[in-house]
Design a protein around this motif. Sequence first.
Motif, mmCIF file in Angstrom:
data_model
loop_
_atom_site.group_PDB
_atom_site.id
_atom_site.type_symbol
_atom_site.label_atom_id
_atom_site.label_comp_id
_atom_site.label_asym_id
_atom_site.label_seq_id
_atom_site.Cartn_x
_atom_site.Cartn_y
_atom_site.Cartn_z
ATOM 1 N N ALA A 60 0.811 -1.117 0.065
ATOM 2 C CA ALA A 60 -0.060 -0.201 -0.190
ATOM 3 C C ALA A 60 0.920 1.294 0.022
ATOM 4 O O ALA A 60 2.163 1.165 0.266
ATOM 5 N N HIS A 61 0.504 2.273 -0.559
ATOM 6 C CA HIS A 61 1.216 3.599 -0.752
ATOM 7 C C HIS A 61 0.479 4.810 -0.015
ATOM 8 O O HIS A 61 -0.611 4.972 -0.897
ATOM 9 N N PHE A 62 0.856 5.243 1.055
ATOM 10 C CA PHE A 62 0.263 6.626 1.320
ATOM 11 C C PHE A 62 1.030 7.634 0.877
ATOM 12 O O PHE A 62 2.295 7.779 0.596
ATOM 13 N N LYS A 63 0.013 8.219 0.017
ATOM 14 C CA LYS A 63 0.778 9.542 -0.755
ATOM 15 C C LYS A 63 1.207 10.504 0.048
ATOM 16 O O LYS A 63 1.156 10.331 1.266
ATOM 17 N N ARG A 64 1.329 11.744 -0.384
ATOM 18 C CA ARG A 64 2.027 12.816 0.574
ATOM 19 C C ARG A 64 1.203 12.822 1.695
ATOM 20 O O ARG A 64 0.191 12.695 2.036
ATOM 21 N N HIS A 65 2.237 13.077 2.762
ATOM 22 C CA HIS A 65 1.837 13.322 4.209
ATOM 23 C C HIS A 65 2.214 14.313 4.946
ATOM 24 O O HIS A 65 3.536 14.511 4.699
ATOM 25 N N ALA A 66 1.708 14.859 5.963
ATOM 26 C CA ALA A 66 2.387 15.890 6.760
ATOM 27 C C ALA A 66 3.678 15.445 7.151
ATOM 28 O O ALA A 66 3.673 14.072 7.712
ATOM 29 N N PRO A 67 4.658 16.392 7.406
ATOM 30 C CA PRO A 67 6.107 15.812 8.233
ATOM 31 C C PRO A 67 5.856 15.409 9.478
ATOM 32 O O PRO A 67 4.678 15.930 10.188
ATOM 33 N N GLY A 68 6.369 14.525 10.133
ATOM 34 C CA GLY A 68 6.259 14.157 11.320
ATOM 35 C C GLY A 68 6.778 12.488 11.539
ATOM 36 O O GLY A 68 7.342 12.035 10.584
ATOM 37 N N GLN A 69 6.685 12.028 12.717
ATOM 38 C CA GLN A 69 6.915 10.772 13.027
ATOM 39 C C GLN A 69 5.449 9.982 13.004
ATOM 40 O O GLN A 69 4.626 10.311 13.698
ATOM 41 N N TYR A 70 5.769 8.591 12.572
ATOM 42 C CA TYR A 70 4.523 7.995 12.458
ATOM 43 C C TYR A 70 4.776 6.430 12.702
ATOM 44 O O TYR A 70 5.851 5.643 12.468
ATOM 45 N N LYS A 71 3.810 5.861 13.303
ATOM 46 C CA LYS A 71 3.787 4.548 13.674
ATOM 47 C C LYS A 71 3.029 3.763 12.457
ATOM 48 O O LYS A 71 2.120 4.339 12.095
ATOM 49 N N VAL A 72 3.162 2.600 12.278
ATOM 50 C CA VAL A 72 2.626 1.695 11.085
ATOM 51 C C VAL A 72 1.663 0.778 11.740
ATOM 52 O O VAL A 72 2.367 0.097 12.596
ATOM 53 N N GLN A 73 0.421 0.478 11.601
ATOM 54 C CA GLN A 73 -0.435 -0.371 12.303
ATOM 55 C C GLN A 73 -1.227 -1.173 11.255
ATOM 56 O O GLN A 73 -1.898 -0.405 10.522
ATOM 57 N N TRP A 74 -1.045 -2.267 11.332
ATOM 58 C CA TRP A 74 -1.890 -3.209 10.452
ATOM 59 C C TRP A 74 -3.057 -3.767 11.330
ATOM 60 O O TRP A 74 -2.981 -4.262 12.447
ATOM 61 N N LYS A 75 -4.360 -3.948 10.708
ATOM 62 C CA LYS A 75 -5.431 -4.674 11.463
ATOM 63 C C LYS A 75 -5.423 -5.763 10.629
ATOM 64 O O LYS A 75 -5.929 -5.847 9.305
ATOM 65 N N VAL A 76 -5.349 -7.048 11.425
ATOM 66 C CA VAL A 76 -5.328 -8.426 10.926
ATOM 67 C C VAL A 76 -5.999 -9.106 11.465
ATOM 68 O O VAL A 76 -6.313 -9.056 12.760
ATOM 69 N N ASN A 77 -6.193 -10.509 11.250
ATOM 70 C CA ASN A 77 -6.578 -11.676 11.929
ATOM 71 C C ASN A 77 -5.736 -13.052 11.187
ATOM 72 O O ASN A 77 -5.506 -12.923 10.146
ATOM 73 N N LEU A 78 -5.763 -14.014 12.161
ATOM 74 C CA LEU A 78 -5.096 -15.158 11.805
ATOM 75 C C LEU A 78 -6.327 -16.226 11.813
ATOM 76 O O LEU A 78 -6.799 -16.126 13.263
ATOM 77 N N ASP A 79 -6.874 -16.558 10.958
ATOM 78 C CA ASP A 79 -8.171 -17.679 11.107
ATOM 79 C C ASP A 79 -8.221 -18.952 11.113
ATOM 80 O O ASP A 79 -9.011 -19.538 11.006
ATOM 81 N N THR A 80 -6.778 -19.635 11.027
ATOM 82 C CA THR A 80 -6.504 -21.104 11.187
ATOM 83 C C THR A 80 -5.308 -21.414 11.968
ATOM 84 O O THR A 80 -4.655 -20.665 12.316
ATOM 85 N N SER A 81 -5.400 -22.621 12.443
ATOM 86 C CA SER A 81 -4.353 -22.935 13.572
ATOM 87 C C SER A 81 -3.004 -23.088 12.760
ATOM 88 O O SER A 81 -1.908 -23.038 13.280
ATOM 89 N N SER A 82 -3.115 -22.738 11.356
ATOM 90 C CA SER A 82 -1.808 -23.124 10.573
ATOM 91 C C SER A 82 -1.381 -21.706 10.053
ATOM 92 O O SER A 82 -0.518 -21.653 9.295
ATOM 93 N N SER A 83 -1.966 -20.742 10.401
ATOM 94 C CA SER A 83 -1.910 -19.281 10.116
ATOM 95 C C SER A 83 -0.403 -18.661 10.602
ATOM 96 O O SER A 83 -0.111 -17.810 9.763
ATOM 97 N N SER A 84 0.242 -19.385 11.325
ATOM 98 C CA SER A 84 1.760 -19.020 11.756
ATOM 99 C C SER A 84 2.531 -18.780 10.627
ATOM 100 O O SER A 84 3.339 -18.109 10.500
ATOM 101 N N ALA A 85 2.358 -19.767 9.456
ATOM 102 C CA ALA A 85 3.301 -19.649 8.318
ATOM 103 C C ALA A 85 3.000 -18.437 7.639
ATOM 104 O O ALA A 85 3.842 -18.232 6.868
ATOM 105 N N ALA A 86 1.907 -17.893 7.931
ATOM 106 C CA ALA A 86 1.791 -16.608 7.124
ATOM 107 C C ALA A 86 2.579 -15.277 7.649
ATOM 108 O O ALA A 86 2.804 -14.097 6.965
ATOM 109 N N VAL A 87 2.955 -15.465 9.018
ATOM 110 C CA VAL A 87 3.600 -14.373 9.411
ATOM 111 C C VAL A 87 4.795 -14.660 10.101
ATOM 112 O O VAL A 87 5.796 -13.640 10.214
ATOM 113 N N VAL A 88 5.289 -15.869 10.399
ATOM 114 C CA VAL A 88 6.511 -16.047 10.867
ATOM 115 C C VAL A 88 7.685 -16.273 9.652
ATOM 116 O O VAL A 88 7.456 -16.937 8.860
#
Length: 199
Positions: A60-88
Motif C-alpha cells: 500500500a502507498h500512502f501518498k503525500r503526508h504531513a511531516p512528522g514521526q509515524y507508527k505503522v499499524q496493520w489491522k489483521v486476523n489469523l483465522d486457522t491454526s496453521s496461520s503462523s506460516a503467514a507471519v513467521v
Amino acid sequence: MATIYASDMTIAHMVDARTPKGPMSDWDTAAWRLIDHPREPRSGPKIANLFAVSWLDVKAHFKRHAPGQYKVQWKVNLDTSSSSAAVVGTEFRAGVVHKGDEEGRNSAVVFRPASLQEFMQHTDRPNSIPALPKTMGQLMALQAQPGYDQDVQGFFTLTLPGEVHISEADNGVVVQIQNHQDNRKTGLQIEHVQLVRVA
C-alpha cells in the motif's frame, strides 16, 4: 491518521469479489479474495482473505503526508491454526518514498518475526494466540499452544516496532507485507493499514 483498506491495496494474486463464479473461473483458484467483513458483513469494509499462497506480497502507498514521526499499524486476523506460516519469517516493512524513488526502497522499519509469539508481542493482544479453528483437529492443535484463549478471537492491531520519519521533501510511505519463501501460507486476513502520528 491515514487509513488504506484492503480493497485499495496491491495484493499479488488477488481476485476481485465481483468476478463471476464459474466452475473453471479464476474465482475457484484465487489465492486471495475480497470478502465481507465477518463481524460487520453489511456495513464493514471488505477484507482481504488469504486462501493459500507461497508468494506473499501485499503493498500500500500512502501518498503525500504531513511531516512528522509515524507508527505503522496493520489491522489483521489469523483465522486457522496453521496461520503462523503467514507471519513467521514474513517481512513487515515501511519505507519513505523520496523524490525519484516510487518504491520506498529506503526502509525505515523492518519487522520479521521468528515465531508466532514474537509476532503477537507487537499486537494489542500480546499474550494470546488469535486463530479461529474450523475443525476439531485445528481446535485441539490450538488448545495445545500456550496462550491460546478461545474467548479472544477476531481482528487485532499489529504495531510495527520503530517509527517512520516523513520530511517536507518526501512523497509518502510504502508499506509492505512480503514473504517469498517456498512454503504454503494461509489464514491471514487484512482489514486495513494505518499511519498514526506520534510526533
